[in-house]
Design a protein around this motif. Structure first.
Motif, short mmCIF file in Angstrom:
data_model
loop_
_atom_site.label_atom_id
_atom_site.label_comp_id
_atom_site.label_asym_id
_atom_site.label_seq_id
_atom_site.Cartn_x
_atom_site.Cartn_y
_atom_site.Cartn_z
N GLU A 166 0.81 -1.21 0.00
CA GLU A 166 0.00 0.00 0.00
C GLU A 166 0.85 1.27 0.00
O GLU A 166 0.41 2.32 -0.47
N HIS A 167 2.07 1.19 0.53
CA HIS A 167 2.95 2.36 0.51
C HIS A 167 3.29 2.78 -0.92
O HIS A 167 3.50 3.96 -1.19
N TYR A 169 1.42 2.57 -3.73
CA TYR A 169 0.38 3.38 -4.39
C TYR A 169 0.42 4.81 -3.86
O TYR A 169 0.26 5.77 -4.62
N GLU A 170 0.65 4.96 -2.58
CA GLU A 170 0.77 6.31 -2.01
C GLU A 170 1.94 7.07 -2.65
O GLU A 170 1.81 8.25 -2.98
N LYS A 171 3.07 6.37 -2.82
CA LYS A 171 4.23 7.03 -3.45
C LYS A 171 3.91 7.49 -4.87
O LYS A 171 4.27 8.59 -5.29
N LYS A 173 0.83 8.02 -6.18
CA LYS A 173 -0.23 9.03 -6.15
C LYS A 173 0.30 10.41 -5.82
O LYS A 173 -0.13 11.42 -6.41
N PHE A 174 1.25 10.48 -4.88
CA PHE A 174 1.80 11.78 -4.48
C PHE A 174 3.11 12.12 -5.20
O PHE A 174 3.86 12.98 -4.78
N ALA A 194 -8.52 2.79 -1.45
CA ALA A 194 -8.29 4.22 -1.23
C ALA A 194 -9.48 5.06 -1.67
O ALA A 194 -9.42 6.29 -1.62
#
Length: 256
Positions: A166-167, A169-171, A173-174, A194
């Protein structure tokens, strides 16, 4: 002098029990390790579930083996299975780098891998070499990371390694990375978790069919080399049985 019948029967029973004792003892002590890779293996409300988990449990029931399943970071699960006796690992891809490191039970779930970019920042690649200029999110010791490293990519240079999927996708996305190497079902699941639409958020920059794995495209169960062939074969037969009796198809229908 001929032994009494009772003595001969006792000897026969002892011989039979002795022959089966190693296998029985080994299967009584099976450990199973996995990671959080939704929707294949994941913890919901404190319980391990997912397509692969259901298949593994069906095999255990088929061969009448009781074993606990532990979820942990992939690198730890991988090392535990590789270096310990009677430790089953799933969901693991059968790559060339891993082929001779494990004793393979069989495929338990399908998988398709891609390098993803954000849809609003579409990156289109015609080959893997073009990806070297970008920062790519990976998971430590997973098949995607191992594949890229085997092809000349390096952590700290063009790979950013995490312990959790999950980390990544956050990387992406941002915009802390440009690309994300991921299994298609896992990527779609994490985007939906999310609260977003995978079709609107992600674009495949490059398909990676090589990551489908040897021995049939998909995710596998496997044991490390210290596990006996007898134990591995028992699990192979259990997997074959649930495929032939319809149990596997019933599980797959729920998840795919």
């Amino acid at each position: 002098m001929t032994k009494p019948l009772s003595s001969r029967l006792a000897s026969l029973v002892f011989s039979v029990l002795a022959a089966f004792a190693p296998l029985a003892g080994a299967t009584d002590k099976i450990r199973i390790v996995t990671e959080e890779l939704p929707p294949y293996n994941m913890t919901l409300d404190g319980q391990l579930t997912g397509m692969s988990t259901e298949v593994v449990r069906a095999v255990l029931e088929e061969i009448d083996v009781d074993a606990d399943i532990q979820s942990m970071p992939w690198a730890r699960a991988y090392d535990t299975a590789l270096n310990s006796e009677n430790v089953l690992i799933y969901s693991i891809i059968r790559t060339p780098q891993r082929e001779n490191l494990f004793k393979w039970v069989g495929v338990i779930a399908p998988t398709n891998w891609h390098l993803y970019s954000l849809a609003e920042r579409t990156i289109q690649l015609t080959d893997l070499d073009q990806a070297r200029q970008y920062q790519i999110a990976t998971v430590k010791e997973d098949a995607g990371e191992q594949y890229l490293i085997a092809n000349g990519f390096a952590i700290g240079k063009n790979l950013q390694s995490s312990n959790k999927y999950e980390h990544n996708y956050e990387k992406l996305k941002f915009r802390r990375v440009d690309l994300w190497v991921s299994n298609e079902l896992n990527a779609s699941y994490l985007v939906r978790q999310a609260g977003e639409d995978p079709a609107k958020m992600l674009v495949s920059a490059l398909s990676l069919p090589e990551l489908g794995g040897n021995g049939g495209s998909g995710l596998n169960m496997a044991f490390g080399p210290k596990t006996s062939n007898a134990v591995v074969e028992r699990f192979r037969k259990g997997l074959a049985a649930i495929r032939s009796n319809g149990t596997y198809d019933a599980i797959a229908k729920k998840w795919l």
